[in-house]
Design a protein around this motif. Sequence first.
Motif, PDB file in Angstrom:
ATOM      1  N   LYS A 160       1.360  -4.754 -11.290  1.00 36.03           N
ATOM      2  CA  LYS A 160       0.004  -4.229 -11.273  1.00 36.03           C
ATOM      3  C   LYS A 160      -0.014  -2.950 -10.447  1.00 36.03           C
ATOM      4  N   TYR A 194       3.033  11.968  -2.968  1.00 40.83           N
ATOM      5  CA  TYR A 194       1.874  11.677  -2.124  1.00 40.83           C
ATOM      6  C   TYR A 194       1.975  12.519  -0.849  1.00 40.83           C
ATOM      7  N   GLU A 195       0.825  12.925  -0.349  1.00 42.78           N
ATOM      8  CA  GLU A 195       0.802  13.962   0.678  1.00 42.78           C
ATOM      9  C   GLU A 195       1.606  13.625   1.936  1.00 42.78           C
ATOM     10  N   GLU A 229      -7.439   9.337  -4.131  1.00 39.79           N
ATOM     11  CA  GLU A 229      -6.033   9.780  -4.231  1.00 39.79           C
ATOM     12  C   GLU A 229      -5.788  10.652  -5.460  1.00 39.79           C
ATOM     13  N   PRO A 237       3.810   9.726 -12.067  1.00 36.30           N
ATOM     14  CA  PRO A 237       3.563   8.599 -11.163  1.00 36.30           C
ATOM     15  C   PRO A 237       2.546   7.565 -11.639  1.00 36.30           C
ATOM     16  N   TRP A 281     -11.439  -1.317  -6.477  1.00 40.86           N
ATOM     17  CA  TRP A 281     -10.138  -0.935  -7.021  1.00 40.86           C
ATOM     18  C   TRP A 281     -10.117  -1.015  -8.548  1.00 40.86           C
ATOM     19  N   THR A 335      -0.033   4.319  -0.616  1.00 39.97           N
ATOM     20  CA  THR A 335      -0.821   5.160   0.295  1.00 39.97           C
ATOM     21  C   THR A 335      -2.014   4.280   0.651  1.00 39.97           C
ATOM     22  N   LYS A 336      -2.929   4.764   1.473  1.00 39.29           N
ATOM     23  CA  LYS A 336      -4.051   3.876   1.784  1.00 39.29           C
ATOM     24  C   LYS A 336      -4.928   3.630   0.562  1.00 39.29           C
ATOM     25  N   ASP A 337      -4.760   4.427  -0.481  1.00 42.02           N
ATOM     26  CA  ASP A 337      -5.605   4.309  -1.668  1.00 42.02           C
ATOM     27  C   ASP A 337      -4.847   3.919  -2.940  1.00 42.02           C
ATOM     28  N   VAL A 338      -3.583   3.536  -2.799  1.00 41.69           N
ATOM     29  CA  VAL A 338      -2.761   3.160  -3.963  1.00 41.69           C
ATOM     30  C   VAL A 338      -1.979   1.895  -3.624  1.00 41.69           C
ATOM     31  N   LYS A 339      -2.005   0.951  -4.541  1.00 40.96           N
ATOM     32  CA  LYS A 339      -1.372  -0.337  -4.286  1.00 40.96           C
ATOM     33  C   LYS A 339      -0.460  -0.688  -5.451  1.00 40.96           C
ATOM     34  N   PHE A 340       0.744  -1.128  -5.137  1.00 35.67           N
ATOM     35  CA  PHE A 340       1.689  -1.555  -6.177  1.00 35.67           C
ATOM     36  C   PHE A 340       1.949  -3.040  -5.947  1.00 35.67           C
ATOM     37  N   LYS A 374      -4.832  14.425 -10.646  1.00 34.45           N
ATOM     38  CA  LYS A 374      -3.715  14.769  -9.757  1.00 34.45           C
ATOM     39  C   LYS A 374      -2.390  14.954 -10.487  1.00 34.45           C
ATOM     40  N   ARG A 396       0.854  -1.172   0.000  1.00 33.31           N
ATOM     41  CA  ARG A 396       0.000   0.000   0.000  1.00 33.31           C
ATOM     42  C   ARG A 396       0.902   1.236   0.000  1.00 33.31           C
ATOM     43  N   SER A 439      -2.667  -0.253  -8.732  1.00 28.07           N
ATOM     44  CA  SER A 439      -4.094  -0.219  -8.391  1.00 28.07           C
ATOM     45  C   SER A 439      -4.450   1.051  -7.647  1.00 28.07           C
ATOM     46  N   ILE A 440      -5.615   1.571  -7.997  1.00 28.47           N
ATOM     47  CA  ILE A 440      -6.094   2.828  -7.410  1.00 28.47           C
ATOM     48  C   ILE A 440      -7.473   2.562  -6.813  1.00 28.47           C
ATOM     49  N   ARG A 441      -7.642   2.962  -5.558  1.00 27.76           N
ATOM     50  CA  ARG A 441      -8.946   2.807  -4.930  1.00 27.76           C
ATOM     51  C   ARG A 441      -9.942   3.756  -5.598  1.00 27.76           C
ATOM     52  N   SER A 469       5.341   6.353  -6.068  1.00 25.37           N
ATOM     53  CA  SER A 469       5.296   7.398  -7.100  1.00 25.37           C
ATOM     54  C   SER A 469       6.462   7.316  -8.087  1.00 25.37           C
TER      55      SER A 469
END
Lengths: 286, 286
Positions: free
Chosen positions: B14, A194-195, B40, B223, B4, A10-15, B56, A8, B16-18, A227
């Motif tokens: 992969k 990311y913030e 995000e 990003p 996602w 960020t909490k909203d982005v996953k790689f 963004k 994660r 992924s974006i929430r 990022s």
Amino acid sequence: MEFWFSERQTKDVKFSIRVDKQIYSKESEFQRIDVFESPEFGRFLTLDGYMMLTEKDEFIYHEMITHIPMAVHPHVEKVLIIGAGDGGVIRELVQYPEIRHMDLVEIDDMVVEVCRKYLPKTACCLDDKRVHIHFEDGLKYIRRCKNEYDLIIVDSTDPFGPGEGLFTREFYGNCYKALKEDGIMVNQHESPFYEEDARACQRAHRNITETFPISRVYQAHIPTYPSGHWLFGFASKKYHPLKNLREKEWNDRGIQTRYYTTTLHKGAFYLPAYVEELLKNVEKEC
Amino acid sequence: MEFWFSERQTKDVKFSIRVDKQIYSKESEFQRIDVFESPEFGRFLTLDGYMMLTEKDEFIYHEMITHIPMAVHPHVEKVLIIGAGDGGVIRELVQYPEIRHMDLVEIDDMVVEVCRKYLPKTACCLDDKRVHIHFEDGLKYIRRCKNEYDLIIVDSTDPFGPGEGLFTREFYGNCYKALKEDGIMVNQHESPFYEEDARACQRAHRNITETFPISRVYQAHIPTYPSGHWLFGFASKKYHPLKNLREKEWNDRGIQTRYYTTTLHKGAFYLPAYVEELLKNVEKEC
């Protein structure tokens, strides 16, 4: 079978990286250590689930944290490396014959052990005779040092967990004291995008700018870090990272690199407008 | 609820974006078009499941594909933009009063319609009086043009699907012919990091280098694109992207940017060693 490692960012982005197999997994005294094998990135190391390095792109991070200061300082004899138990920084440093002594201070001996065993491409040079490994908290180690090092490389984890103290004003103050009168400190400086990372970046920059007369930030493309836009801090008592770049001298050494060049060196300090803004906002407070 | 969007950046990676919600989804004559809302990245547009832009970070791509050539060419009056139905390039171009005429050639009218409706921050300036929109295949449009444009911006999708022809030698040859004697062409040039992207990048560079006397590649941190390390091509009949950079003139305009600066402009052309190598390997073939 679908077998994926996910971070994660960020909490909203996953790689996520497809994994062939998990090679190692253990809890040390300080953190959870994992090594995976993957088709895209080769082997990779995570600490507490955060990406530390992959065989495919670690050269970017290690070249940029090492050769930038080495191409500026005219004569580095003694280096302190904090963190860096994977050996990547050491592998770059051993290419400089004028370095006589390297102190590597890693809090977690299991990281070194695991990297020696499973990441030999990174850990290959930890047995160089000039390298002295200390399994100790970098924060404590540095308190004892005074006017001793030409270069300090802070190869820390993120500013939470075991790496947290390595982003504080007290720590940077001790680095200043541990450096000789023309010493340089370089550190990994998080990402501006990311913030939450950007705020960490600002805090680190403020603390360094309050401590060192010369403080500049430079960037690299590191695909497996959040990022992909990663920053490093260059803090110095005397040498300016661009005005004192020893371009010809460095190129005459013939060191082989895959990311760093002395031309790229300059471009790495030319930051995007929004990153300059981010940094200027905290410089004003200093 | 876990909701996602995922893109396979390679078959083994992969991103992924929430997602909060899917705002739009339809098949056009050419491709599947989706718009999502995310915490995000704000809103984002995908074509056939591939990331095109997010609110963004789209400023990075659009500033870099536009202001780089505009800070080099001394007097751009007529511009051809191929692709770019989202309007991001137009939003940057309308800030230059000397531009009298912009032809935007977008194959898919539904992309323009969707962006006008759901991505107004990007599509905001498509109604500027100097903009002429042609819903047509860029490949065909350009065959009719001769000695007409000061600047061509190729804002294509990836080199498969509808965008494929925009990476061919025939297309670049027609761009050359469509440009005035001091014209510049800029194109999105894929990424150097993952193997398949790197090969696309090499093919594009070879085709451009065979067509234009000046052909240089520059980079940005984007990003949400694969690896975050994105390249652009600068191809030119007369002006060199660094030697002919009009730094003072561009800064005197007072255009507000968040990524581009004339200092960053220079650094963007200072590529990592492995990218230079990648490009040199195909330059030799030309």
